[in-house]
Motif scaffolding. Structure first.
Motif, PDB file in Angstrom:
ATOM      1  N   LEU A 118       0.847  -1.260  -0.111  1.00 40.47           N
ATOM      2  CA  LEU A 118      -0.002   0.006   0.173  1.00 40.47           C
ATOM      3  C   LEU A 118       0.742   1.132  -0.013  1.00 40.47           C
ATOM      4  O   LEU A 118       0.582   2.320  -0.527  1.00 40.47           O
ATOM      5  CB  LEU A 118      -0.864   0.015   1.126  1.00 40.47           C
ATOM      6  N   THR A 141       2.958   1.876  -1.766  1.00 37.72           N
ATOM      7  CA  THR A 141       3.631   2.133  -3.026  1.00 37.72           C
ATOM      8  C   THR A 141       2.717   2.782  -3.997  1.00 37.72           C
ATOM      9  O   THR A 141       2.890   3.256  -5.053  1.00 37.72           O
ATOM     10  CB  THR A 141       4.306   0.900  -3.922  1.00 37.72           C
ATOM     11  N   ILE A 142       1.453   2.760  -3.647  1.00 34.06           N
ATOM     12  CA  ILE A 142       0.380   3.711  -4.105  1.00 34.06           C
ATOM     13  C   ILE A 142      -0.294   4.834  -3.434  1.00 34.06           C
ATOM     14  O   ILE A 142      -0.243   4.803  -2.147  1.00 34.06           O
ATOM     15  CB  ILE A 142      -0.786   2.518  -4.647  1.00 34.06           C
ATOM     16  N   THR A 143      -0.835   5.648  -4.305  1.00 34.48           N
ATOM     17  CA  THR A 143      -1.466   6.895  -3.828  1.00 34.48           C
ATOM     18  C   THR A 143      -2.993   6.581  -3.620  1.00 34.48           C
ATOM     19  O   THR A 143      -3.449   5.793  -4.033  1.00 34.48           O
ATOM     20  CB  THR A 143      -1.215   8.140  -4.419  1.00 34.48           C
ATOM     21  N   PRO A 147      -5.677   7.043  -8.412  1.00 30.64           N
ATOM     22  CA  PRO A 147      -4.700   6.380  -8.944  1.00 30.64           C
ATOM     23  C   PRO A 147      -4.574   4.896  -8.686  1.00 30.64           C
ATOM     24  O   PRO A 147      -3.910   4.026  -9.207  1.00 30.64           O
ATOM     25  CB  PRO A 147      -3.666   7.107  -8.319  1.00 30.64           C
ATOM     26  N   ALA A 148      -5.248   4.341  -7.469  1.00 31.21           N
ATOM     27  CA  ALA A 148      -5.249   3.118  -7.030  1.00 31.21           C
ATOM     28  C   ALA A 148      -5.838   2.193  -7.740  1.00 31.21           C
ATOM     29  O   ALA A 148      -5.548   0.987  -8.161  1.00 31.21           O
ATOM     30  CB  ALA A 148      -5.827   2.897  -5.569  1.00 31.21           C
ATOM     31  N   ASN A 149      -6.521   2.861  -8.956  1.00 35.18           N
ATOM     32  CA  ASN A 149      -7.440   1.995 -10.090  1.00 35.18           C
ATOM     33  C   ASN A 149      -6.735   2.437 -11.503  1.00 35.18           C
ATOM     34  O   ASN A 149      -7.787   2.931 -12.140  1.00 35.18           O
ATOM     35  CB  ASN A 149      -8.880   2.194  -9.777  1.00 35.18           C
ATOM     36  N   ALA A 150      -5.755   2.205 -11.726  1.00 31.95           N
ATOM     37  CA  ALA A 150      -5.017   2.985 -12.684  1.00 31.95           C
ATOM     38  C   ALA A 150      -5.686   2.992 -14.203  1.00 31.95           C
ATOM     39  O   ALA A 150      -5.863   3.780 -15.097  1.00 31.95           O
ATOM     40  CB  ALA A 150      -3.490   2.695 -12.786  1.00 31.95           C
ATOM     41  N   LYS A 172      -7.452   3.745  -0.488  1.00 33.31           N
ATOM     42  CA  LYS A 172      -6.343   2.874  -1.524  1.00 33.31           C
ATOM     43  C   LYS A 172      -7.153   1.705  -1.928  1.00 33.31           C
ATOM     44  O   LYS A 172      -7.649   1.082  -0.948  1.00 33.31           O
ATOM     45  CB  LYS A 172      -5.205   2.831  -0.824  1.00 33.31           C
ATOM     46  N   LEU A 215      -6.067  -1.842  -3.922  1.00 32.09           N
ATOM     47  CA  LEU A 215      -4.599  -2.276  -4.309  1.00 32.09           C
ATOM     48  C   LEU A 215      -5.253  -3.631  -4.975  1.00 32.09           C
ATOM     49  O   LEU A 215      -5.685  -4.491  -4.277  1.00 32.09           O
ATOM     50  CB  LEU A 215      -3.894  -2.772  -3.111  1.00 32.09           C
ATOM     51  N   GLN A 225      -9.020  -7.454  -4.003  1.00 31.67           N
ATOM     52  CA  GLN A 225      -8.487  -6.223  -3.998  1.00 31.67           C
ATOM     53  C   GLN A 225      -8.403  -5.628  -2.412  1.00 31.67           C
ATOM     54  O   GLN A 225      -9.586  -6.157  -1.556  1.00 31.67           O
ATOM     55  CB  GLN A 225      -9.385  -5.023  -4.561  1.00 31.67           C
TER      56      GLN A 225
END
Ligand SMILES: O=C(O)CCC(=O)C(=O)O
Ligand SMILES: [Fe+2]
Length: 335
Positions: free
Chosen positions: A83, A85-87, A91-94, A113, A115, A155
């Motif tokens: 977690l 590594t992501i914002t 953005p967590a669902n690119a 978030k 992931l 997720q």
């Protein structure tokens, strides 16, 4: 024709959550047979037939002690690292295209978030969760009407302080059979196991569920007006289901629910969502393409099948996801 166009605009969302932002009156609630029972809390040792009986009656069920404390702790250690590594937010669902009605902010939550790719992100997920006895026993019992089941996506949903409630929705509505199967035979084809890896509370965003909403007769609602905001229930009808870390809330595909607001200043609520679907549907994540063979070969037979390293049966029609040659997938994969 108009109806199907509208539906596709409203519900064709390529990654969870499945929501509608449709506005307007709704009448669905009037057709509900409201249940007076409490949501059941059973245990991972409760026979699957009993769990599923309660699950069908209420549209959801809590399974206690689904994960051991050491599994929870291993998961959280893996997830802490992933977690970080992501914002938060979209953005967590690119790869999810913008949701209709500009709903990204509420659906993804400004401090939430999400992931994915958990098979690679967490050894504990890969080794423990996807081989959980209760998950498999209960899934087999739920899906026996239609055939085998497999993992669509998993997720981690971490709702952080200040994130607002999601729009209400039913998870199975992201699959077209939800809208076309009528109300006569409504087998579950997409269910969501929500594993708590932290305690979830009314303050930190425990999932809210609309009691009795799994009985909505969608054929009638759609016949009236496909754009109804039929998931806009008053807040009083949304009951939050609190979980202790290690417990699991199993949601049926038709029950209306949402991730709730996190009203705390510093509490991060974690639920690991595993969507399990009928073998007749295509998973959201392409597990056999994401997980390296050298890792997959170590998994149990049951887990291999769950991820798509084996053929799956359907009760009507041929087996799916096959290599028709002698030896099948196992022969071809070499494990
Ligand atoms: O976070 C939650 O409590 C529920 C999330 C949810 O409903 C979803 O992702 O479909
Ligand atoms: Fe959901």
């Amino acid at each position: 024709m108009i109806m199907s166009t509208r539906l596709s605009q409203l519900f064709r969302i390529t990654a969870r959550p499945r929501v509608t932002q449709a506005k307007g009156k709704h009448t669905a609630i009037s057709s509900l047979a409201m249940s007076s029972r409490h949501f059941s809390r059973l245990n991972r040792t409760t026979p699957a037939t009993e769990v599923v009986k309660n699950f069908k009656a209420d549209g959801c069920v809590v399974i206690e002690s689904m994960l051991t404390p050491s599994q929870v702790s291993r998961l959280n250690t893996d997830l802490d690292a992933a977690l970080a590594t992501i914002t938060a937010g979209k953005p967590a669902n690119a790869n999810t295209p913008p949701l209709p009605g500009g709903a990204d902010a509420t659906v993804f939550g400004h401090n939430t978030k999400r992931l994915g790719n958990l098979l690679n992100a967490s050894a504990a997920f890969r080794e423990e969760v996807i081989d959980n006895d209760s998950l498999h026993d209960v899934s087999a019992e739920i899906f026996k009407e239609t055939g085998d089941y497999w993992l669509s996506t998993a997720q981690m949903i971490e709702i952080g302080p200040g994130s607002k409630a999601q729009p209400l929705h039913a998870d199975a509505s992201g699959w077209w059979p939800f809208w076309s199967m009528g109300d006569k035979w409504t087998p579950e084809f997409a269910v969501n196991f929500l594993f708590a890896t932290t305690d979830t509370t009314k303050m930190n965003g425990a999932t809210g569920v609309v009691r009795g909403s799994h009985r909505i007769k969608y054929s009638e609602v759609i016949h009236d007006d496909a754009t109804f905001g039929f998931w806009q229930f008053p807040d009083e009808e949304v009951e939050q289901i609190e979980l202790k870390a290690g417990e699991c809330l199993l949601l049926g595909g038709r029950v209306v629910h949402r991730g709730e607001e996190n009203k705390t200043d510093d509490d991060f609520r974690r639920l690991l969502s595993c969507t399990v679907i009928s073998s007749a549907l295509t998973p959201e994540e392409a597990h056999p393409l994401l997980l390296k063979g050298e890792i997959a070969r170590e998994l149990s037979e049951r887990a291999k099948k769950f991820l798509g390293f084996r053929e799956l049966a359907t009760v009507i029609g041929p087996d799916v996801w096959q290599d028709h040659r002698q030896g099948g997938l196992k022969g071809r994969l070499g494990f």
